[in-house]
Scaffold this motif. Sequence first.
Motif, PDB file in Angstrom:
ATOM      1  N   GLU A  93       0.848  -1.191   0.000  1.00  0.00           N
ATOM      2  CA  GLU A  93       0.000   0.000   0.000  1.00  0.00           C
ATOM      3  C   GLU A  93       0.887   1.246   0.000  1.00  0.00           C
ATOM      4  O   GLU A  93       1.906   1.287   0.691  1.00  0.00           O
ATOM      5  N   PRO A  94       0.505   2.283  -0.745  1.00  0.00           N
ATOM      6  CA  PRO A  94       1.352   3.475  -0.843  1.00  0.00           C
ATOM      7  C   PRO A  94       1.326   4.361   0.404  1.00  0.00           C
ATOM      8  O   PRO A  94       2.119   5.267   0.523  1.00  0.00           O
ATOM      9  N   GLY A  95       0.425   4.112   1.307  1.00  0.00           N
ATOM     10  CA  GLY A  95       0.346   4.926   2.526  1.00  0.00           C
ATOM     11  C   GLY A  95      -0.960   5.696   2.584  1.00  0.00           C
ATOM     12  O   GLY A  95      -1.655   5.880   1.582  1.00  0.00           O
ATOM     13  N   ALA A  96      -1.278   6.164   3.761  1.00  0.00           N
ATOM     14  CA  ALA A  96      -2.557   6.856   3.972  1.00  0.00           C
ATOM     15  C   ALA A  96      -2.593   8.224   3.299  1.00  0.00           C
ATOM     16  O   ALA A  96      -3.662   8.709   2.923  1.00  0.00           O
ATOM     17  N   SER A  97      -1.450   8.854   3.120  1.00  0.00           N
ATOM     18  CA  SER A  97      -1.442  10.197   2.541  1.00  0.00           C
ATOM     19  C   SER A  97      -1.399  10.184   1.011  1.00  0.00           C
ATOM     20  O   SER A  97      -1.458  11.239   0.394  1.00  0.00           O
ATOM     21  N   ALA A  98      -1.316   9.014   0.409  1.00  0.00           N
ATOM     22  CA  ALA A  98      -1.226   8.926  -1.056  1.00  0.00           C
ATOM     23  C   ALA A  98      -2.570   9.259  -1.693  1.00  0.00           C
ATOM     24  O   ALA A  98      -3.629   8.912  -1.170  1.00  0.00           O
ATOM     25  N   LYS A  99      -2.529   9.918  -2.817  1.00  0.00           N
ATOM     26  CA  LYS A  99      -3.730  10.251  -3.579  1.00  0.00           C
ATOM     27  C   LYS A  99      -3.742   9.372  -4.824  1.00  0.00           C
ATOM     28  O   LYS A  99      -2.805   9.397  -5.616  1.00  0.00           O
ATOM     29  N   TRP A 100      -4.793   8.575  -4.996  1.00  0.00           N
ATOM     30  CA  TRP A 100      -4.900   7.657  -6.134  1.00  0.00           C
ATOM     31  C   TRP A 100      -5.324   8.412  -7.388  1.00  0.00           C
ATOM     32  O   TRP A 100      -6.243   9.222  -7.342  1.00  0.00           O
ATOM     33  N   HIS A 101      -4.682   8.123  -8.511  1.00  0.00           N
ATOM     34  CA  HIS A 101      -5.087   8.633  -9.810  1.00  0.00           C
ATOM     35  C   HIS A 101      -5.639   7.516 -10.683  1.00  0.00           C
ATOM     36  O   HIS A 101      -6.496   7.751 -11.534  1.00  0.00           O
ATOM     37  N   ARG A 102      -5.117   6.319 -10.486  1.00  0.00           N
ATOM     38  CA  ARG A 102      -5.599   5.146 -11.223  1.00  0.00           C
ATOM     39  C   ARG A 102      -5.245   3.919 -10.394  1.00  0.00           C
ATOM     40  O   ARG A 102      -4.159   3.821  -9.848  1.00  0.00           O
ATOM     41  N   ARG A 103      -6.181   2.967 -10.329  1.00  0.00           N
ATOM     42  CA  ARG A 103      -5.925   1.721  -9.598  1.00  0.00           C
ATOM     43  C   ARG A 103      -6.470   0.573 -10.419  1.00  0.00           C
ATOM     44  O   ARG A 103      -7.672   0.332 -10.453  1.00  0.00           O
ATOM     45  N   GLU A 104      -5.570  -0.129 -11.097  1.00  0.00           N
ATOM     46  CA  GLU A 104      -5.954  -1.263 -11.924  1.00  0.00           C
ATOM     47  C   GLU A 104      -5.407  -2.576 -11.377  1.00  0.00           C
ATOM     48  O   GLU A 104      -5.941  -3.630 -11.666  1.00  0.00           O
ATOM     49  N   ARG A 105      -4.300  -2.526 -10.650  1.00  0.00           N
ATOM     50  CA  ARG A 105      -3.710  -3.727 -10.082  1.00  0.00           C
ATOM     51  C   ARG A 105      -4.417  -4.042  -8.779  1.00  0.00           C
ATOM     52  O   ARG A 105      -4.478  -3.218  -7.884  1.00  0.00           O
ATOM     53  N   GLU A 106      -4.938  -5.239  -8.691  1.00  0.00           N
ATOM     54  CA  GLU A 106      -5.668  -5.657  -7.507  1.00  0.00           C
ATOM     55  C   GLU A 106      -4.834  -6.630  -6.687  1.00  0.00           C
ATOM     56  O   GLU A 106      -4.085  -7.434  -7.227  1.00  0.00           O
ATOM     57  N   ALA A 107      -4.979  -6.562  -5.389  1.00  0.00           N
ATOM     58  CA  ALA A 107      -4.347  -7.501  -4.478  1.00  0.00           C
ATOM     59  C   ALA A 107      -5.428  -8.406  -3.921  1.00  0.00           C
ATOM     60  O   ALA A 107      -6.609  -8.080  -3.959  1.00  0.00           O
ATOM     61  N   GLY A 108      -5.020  -9.563  -3.446  1.00  0.00           N
ATOM     62  CA  GLY A 108      -5.972 -10.456  -2.813  1.00  0.00           C
ATOM     63  C   GLY A 108      -5.771 -11.893  -3.238  1.00  0.00           C
ATOM     64  O   GLY A 108      -4.866 -12.233  -4.000  1.00  0.00           O
ATOM     65  N   LYS A 109      -6.640 -12.733  -2.728  1.00  0.00           N
ATOM     66  CA  LYS A 109      -6.568 -14.160  -3.019  1.00  0.00           C
ATOM     67  C   LYS A 109      -7.202 -14.451  -4.368  1.00  0.00           C
ATOM     68  O   LYS A 109      -8.132 -13.772  -4.787  1.00  0.00           O
TER      69      LYS A 109
END
Length: 152
Positions: A93-109
């Motif tokens: 995770e980039p941290g709580a202060s990070a501002k997302w511009h695009r999120r295509e990569r998913e984490a998880g099972k």
Amino acid sequence: MFIRRVLTTPAFRLKSPFDELEEMRGRMAHLTRTLENDAAFTPSAGVFPLINVTEDADNYWIRAEIPGVKAEDLELTITGDHLSLSGERKIAEPGASAKWHRREREAGKFSRMIKIPDRVDGEKIKAGMADGILSIALPKAASAKPRHIQVG
């Protein structure tokens, strides 16, 4: 007056072939606006991992793209004519202060079930990973291999 009202109502109007096209254009415009504004249609990671299944004379080959997944986070199980591939993709995770511009990569099972075309020798299965590609060699059982029959 009665005749003029009856004959000028829309029900008695003859339709042009272009009226249906105009109606269809309006419906498509409405559908496009709906999809653009609907949060449910945001892009997602899709089916993960992507898999190719091939065969040669001696083996079935399964190759899966799993970049960023460690070997210890994978589990392979063969049962009859199905191979189960499951694991977990972890992304920092980039941290709580990070501002997302695009999120295509998913984490998880994740979990995939792959049907094997024919019987395999479960004792000789080999798996390896290089450059984010998992390669699994499934040796064909003797009964599944093609046999050359001499005509004589």
